[in-house]
Enzyme design. Structure first.
Site, mmCIF file in Angstrom:
data_model
loop_
_atom_site.group_PDB
_atom_site.id
_atom_site.type_symbol
_atom_site.label_atom_id
_atom_site.label_comp_id
_atom_site.label_asym_id
_atom_site.label_seq_id
_atom_site.Cartn_x
_atom_site.Cartn_y
_atom_site.Cartn_z
ATOM 1 N N SER A 1 -22.465 18.327 -14.058
ATOM 2 C CA SER A 1 -21.782 19.204 -14.750
ATOM 3 C C SER A 1 -21.743 18.720 -16.170
ATOM 4 O O SER A 1 -21.991 17.470 -16.546
ATOM 5 C CB SER A 1 -20.209 19.134 -14.411
ATOM 6 N N TYR B 1 -12.710 14.120 -11.164
ATOM 7 C CA TYR B 1 -13.657 14.849 -11.415
ATOM 8 C C TYR B 1 -14.762 14.311 -12.326
ATOM 9 O O TYR B 1 -16.092 14.245 -12.022
ATOM 10 C CB TYR B 1 -13.446 16.184 -11.610
#
Length: 341
Positions: free
Chosen positions: A197, A210
């Site tokens: 990501s 995350y």
């Protein structure tokens, strides 16, 4: 070699690498074939994983789909089988017309296998990997895609959810790679894809677990890539995929500054996967989508921290996850109320 001479040789190689990289932007390399190769995708039951499965199916790969949700995984497999049937019908029509391609895979080679696997559990990964080797064969393309997000501020996040995020988003890559890399090393052939990501390259507030998991998996991928180069295993390729916010519903509610959002909207999942597939099939080491992410990552590396904070505040990126977290909290409260907790 004399160190001075070696320095100039290295300088030339670095400059030549820039030339080759620029050439890739101007002249797109030819895509390689994955027809007949075993491609394993984790998190294939939905989102990007499902779209990756469909793209590889269109390219005639033999698919192995892993997901913790059996039903959604089977739904993806059904979509893949539909693509296979269309390909077989097109092949049959082409052969009948006498205009078929030279290399057409027989129908029996177009298969999809599904496995229910919790990649956050090491033993589950190793056991399922052994089943795949026995029932399907050795994996040539490994797409580590499975991911989760807790959706809580750090001090409000249960430890179990933090551990779960790290296990699925980061540790699972270790387990799957350890399971399938040995054979790739033996034959010097394979491709490992890490779906990370942009939050593995730069961070924002409210998603510490995350971001930590994605930063970790980016580090894992880069170290693995260097290890393969050091071992001179040039037949094993690696691709790191770092997309901006993708409109899969995973971060529903996330918002940047409204004046900026039209210029940097969430990515369409189809577009994100198609760009990633181009990178994978041309052995591109890394892809950030959109390309603006390269600039953001570079600026984050050279600017003072306070300057980065100012930019975040201007873009509304400093608290972009807060609406998403609030929605998650509200949904949790509603579920608890519904269940009488």
């Amino acid at each position: 070699m004399n160190i001075v001479v070696e320095f100039f040789v290295v300088t030339f190689k670095v400059l030549w690498a820039f030339v080759l990289a620029a050439a890739r932007w101007l002249v797109r390399p030819k895509e390689k074939s994955v027809a007949g190769q075993v491609c394993l995708i984790t998190g294939a039951g939905s989102g990007l994983g499902r779209l990756f499965a469909l793209e590889f199916a269109r390219r005639r790969a033999l698919l192995v789909l892993w997901d913790i949700n059996t039903q959604s995984n089977e739904e993806t497999a059904g979509m893949v089988r539909h693509i296979y049937r269309d390909l077989e019908a097109a092949d049959a029509a082409a052969l009948q017309a006498g205009t078929g391609e030279e290399e057409i895979l027989p129908p029996c080679n177009l298969q999809v296998f599904t496995y229910t696997c919790d990649v956050g559990k090491r033993e589950n990964v190793y056991l399922t990997a052994e089943r795949v080797r026995k029932e399907v064969g050795e994996v040539s393309v490994l797409v580590n895609n499975a991911g989760v997000v807790s959706g809580h501020h750090l001090l409000e996040c249960p430890d179990e959810l933090i551990e779960r995020t790290m296990m699925v988003n980061c540790h699972a890559h270790f387990w799957t790679t350890k399971a399938f890399l040995p054979t790739m090393l033996e034959i010097n052939h394979g491709h490992i894809v890490t779906v990370a990501s942009s939050l593995g390259l730069f961070s924002t507030a409210g998603v510490e677990d995350y971001c930590a998991s994605k930063f970790g998996v980016v580090g894992f991928h880069e170290s693995l890539s260097h290890e393969l180069k050091a071992a001179e295993k040039d037949g094993i390729k690696t691709t790191l995929v770092c997309p901006y916010l993708v409109d899969t519903g995973m971060f529903r509610g996330c918002r940047i500054r409204k004046e900026i959002e039209p210029f940097l909207p969430p990515l369409k999942p189809d577009y994100c996967v198609k760009q990633a597939m181009k990178a994978i099939l041309t052995d591109q080491p890394m892809i950030c989508t959109p390309r603006l992410m390269y600039i953001v990552t570079f600026m984050k590396s050279i600017l003072p921290f306070e300057a980065v904070v100012c930019m975040y505040r201007f873009l509304g990126a400093d608290k972009c996850m807060y609406p998403f977290i609030a929605q998650r909290k509200q949904a949790t409260n509603n579920n608890e109320a519904k269940n009488g907790i």
